[in-house]
Design an enzyme around this catalytic site. Sequence first.
Site, PDB file in Angstrom:
ATOM      1  N   HIS A  20      61.873  29.346  62.305  1.00 26.13           N
ATOM      2  CA  HIS A  20      60.453  29.477  62.470  1.00 26.13           C
ATOM      3  C   HIS A  20      60.195  30.164  60.805  1.00 26.13           C
ATOM      4  O   HIS A  20      58.985  29.904  60.375  1.00 26.13           O
ATOM      5  CB  HIS A  20      59.969  30.656  63.301  1.00 26.13           C
ATOM      6  CG  HIS A  20      59.959  30.165  64.931  1.00 26.13           C
ATOM      7  ND1 HIS A  20      59.379  28.955  64.976  1.00 26.13           N
ATOM      8  CD2 HIS A  20      60.645  30.531  66.007  1.00 26.13           C
ATOM      9  CE1 HIS A  20      59.605  28.502  66.358  1.00 26.13           C
ATOM     10  NE2 HIS A  20      60.323  29.583  66.853  1.00 26.13           N
ATOM     11  N   HIS A  77      59.952  27.747  58.143  1.00 27.09           N
ATOM     12  CA  HIS A  77      58.531  26.838  58.368  1.00 27.09           C
ATOM     13  C   HIS A  77      57.439  27.765  57.830  1.00 27.09           C
ATOM     14  O   HIS A  77      56.524  27.008  57.112  1.00 27.09           O
ATOM     15  CB  HIS A  77      58.214  26.747  59.966  1.00 27.09           C
ATOM     16  CG  HIS A  77      57.582  25.542  60.558  1.00 27.09           C
ATOM     17  ND1 HIS A  77      57.230  25.248  61.634  1.00 27.09           N
ATOM     18  CD2 HIS A  77      56.928  24.613  59.637  1.00 27.09           C
ATOM     19  CE1 HIS A  77      56.339  24.231  61.885  1.00 27.09           C
ATOM     20  NE2 HIS A  77      56.092  23.843  60.819  1.00 27.09           N
ATOM     21  N   HIS A  95      67.480  30.903  65.361  1.00 28.80           N
ATOM     22  CA  HIS A  95      66.319  30.287  65.624  1.00 28.80           C
ATOM     23  C   HIS A  95      65.111  30.752  65.128  1.00 28.80           C
ATOM     24  O   HIS A  95      64.035  30.340  64.508  1.00 28.80           O
ATOM     25  CB  HIS A  95      66.082  30.631  67.258  1.00 28.80           C
ATOM     26  CG  HIS A  95      65.026  30.096  68.104  1.00 28.80           C
ATOM     27  ND1 HIS A  95      64.896  29.053  68.766  1.00 28.80           N
ATOM     28  CD2 HIS A  95      63.775  30.622  68.024  1.00 28.80           C
ATOM     29  CE1 HIS A  95      63.636  28.866  69.249  1.00 28.80           C
ATOM     30  NE2 HIS A  95      62.822  29.778  68.957  1.00 28.80           N
ATOM     31  N   GLU A  96      64.945  32.204  65.020  1.00 27.95           N
ATOM     32  CA  GLU A  96      63.791  32.696  64.498  1.00 27.95           C
ATOM     33  C   GLU A  96      63.736  32.477  62.931  1.00 27.95           C
ATOM     34  O   GLU A  96      62.757  32.404  62.452  1.00 27.95           O
ATOM     35  CB  GLU A  96      63.851  34.368  64.761  1.00 27.95           C
ATOM     36  CG  GLU A  96      63.675  34.719  66.106  1.00 27.95           C
ATOM     37  CD  GLU A  96      62.481  34.082  67.065  1.00 27.95           C
ATOM     38  OE1 GLU A  96      61.400  33.775  66.310  1.00 27.95           O
ATOM     39  OE2 GLU A  96      62.626  33.817  68.231  1.00 27.95           O
TER      40      GLU A  96
HETATM   41 ZN   LIG Z   1      60.711  29.801  68.978  1.00 32.26          ZN
END
Ligand SMILES: [Zn+2]
Length: 678
Positions: A474, A477, A470-471
């Site tokens: 990010h 991104h 998940h991280e």
């Molecule tokens: Zn998040």
Amino acid sequence: MNNFNPLLHTFNTPFNTPPFGEIRHEHFVPAFHAGIEQGLKEINGMVNNPAAPDFDNTIAALSRSGQALTRVSNVFYPLNNAETDSTMQDIARQVAPLLADYHNDILFNDKLFGRVKAVYEKRDKLSLTAEEATLLDNTWKMFARNGAGLDDASKARLREISRELSQLSLKFDDNLLAETNEWFLHLTREDELSGLPESQLDAAAEEARKRKLEGWVITLKAPSMWPFLQYAHRRDLREKVFRAANKRGFNGNQCDNREIVRQIANLRLERARLLGYDTYAHFALEEQMAGSPQKVMDFLDELLQAARHKALKDLEELQQLALDSGTDQTIEYWDWYYYAEKMRKARFDFDQELLRPYFELNSVVKGVFQLAGRLWGLRFMPNQDIPVYHPDVTAFEVYDDQDAFLAILYLDFFPREGKSPGAWMTGFREQERLNGQDLRPQVSLVCNFTKPTATKPSLLTHGEFNTFLHEFGHALHGMFSQVTFADLSGTNVYRDFVELPSQIMENWAVEREFLDLFARHYQTGEIIPADMVEKIVATQNFHAAFAAMRQLGFGLNDMAWHSITEPVTIAANEFESTAMEPARLFPPVSGTMVSGSFAHIFAGGYAAGYYSYKWAEVLDADAFRLFKEKGIFDRATAAAFREHILSKGGSEHPMLLYKRFRGSEPTIDALLDREGLR
Ligand SMILES: [Zn+2]
């Protein structure tokens, strides 16, 4: 060189990374002061510029002002979360009002607004790029949404409303905290605790000792309350706990939140009206991917229709289980968690701890890097010359498939004193183009994973592995960002869009083809068995429909409070009861209410935004479906995801970006399939 303050100068380090070894506590406050002073000087220069306002001398200049302040903030705040101490916390408290003043000096600067307005009004004649148009629009809204352009009386009222709202939210939170802390269930006979696992018994006994009581104590804090509702055999006690939890802020005492909730909703309506919006939801959703209240309501309604049938079937099954286990009662809300846990255990009980040996941290990192390699051709090169703020931290240079330098990535995995709990992505510099130069970002992932011991390496739970993915999403991104302005860079996007890059990565966590690359038993080398992966998926989807109905009920309640067009005059509990009716699976429990403890919307940042949790799931499922169709390592799909989503930050409206990637707006179908709701 003793007086040299590294925060006041361009960093003279590899890749201009922060020189952590040279930065001392006493450097921060002077650097903040200097940064603010410098920023104000720049603003003054802009405001008094004799040249007519244009995009460059006003909009771009404002966005690029305060670089010196950004330099110190970008070091201080990530450190204050990952490696803090009481001095750092003092500095944060000392600096907060200075920064608030600085931002107000910009936001309420009439001359500055005059120049922004002049540019905004001729925006159609400026032949701006899409990104420039977004920056102009955002800048205009930043002022307009704070009341610039209103008459003085309205401005004064707006300031009053803001003050009242922040006081009411604080009061709401204080009341909720007091109500959560005050109530407890004191148990003295062992039969009252039957069903509770050993660890819960210990915790309850410890809680009693803390209060100098005999026996056991159950509280309304999550780690105490939820296991009790899941495991306690005594139905009457479960009911007690459930009712107490849902009565917080609704007890008719000095901590009652009913009136506060109503006032907050009514003041938000007044603010929205002053600013020219029909409702607060219109105001809030203007800056979201969903865009309008109607879109959100349609979305909630569509999911509700889809989940209801399955949720009712789940309920029937649980009722049968209850009957089979010898009760003749109708299942109530406080029975759900208890029988659901029984059913989960019967169907897919397996010890999650058995997964750990397959997720040794170093292999996981290699696996995730490999995934980024397969998808985008990324290469990660550790560089020990890049300064780090703690010996546990490692820094990598990241290169893309063209061998172009993309970013610096820091990984900081283990808990320690001075690190906040949880996991997050942050960074020390955002990508931007400045004076013709592409400044690449410096991204950091901070986690609190299981530490290695003298005898064992760091072995992650599947949940921790999921968190890392998940991280890492990010981080992608942030790292792939390819825009001009830092304000629109990387993860600076709408809240209901920001979790797409992160949540989509979680889909790989249960993909066989990916796990086969690295998920091997750290001692035997055996690849993670297929049935274990199947069990993970089944557990994740267990009672997804019920969970969805619960979320949707909260979403409806949130939207109702923020879609009012007249001040609410009826009692708060009656108001919410009507709003949540469509998501109800159980008859209403008299004497309880959700809104009195709904801190997300009354004391947090989720007003007219609770839907975004579900929205983000729909997005990531819909986006991942393309990978499922084309192959989970498909380079072309990955390239499109990079081009249209990951590289664009907030430079264009997220719905536009999404449609370019996917060809159409997201539908709920992929989520329904993933969760087995069809
Ligand atoms: Zn998040």
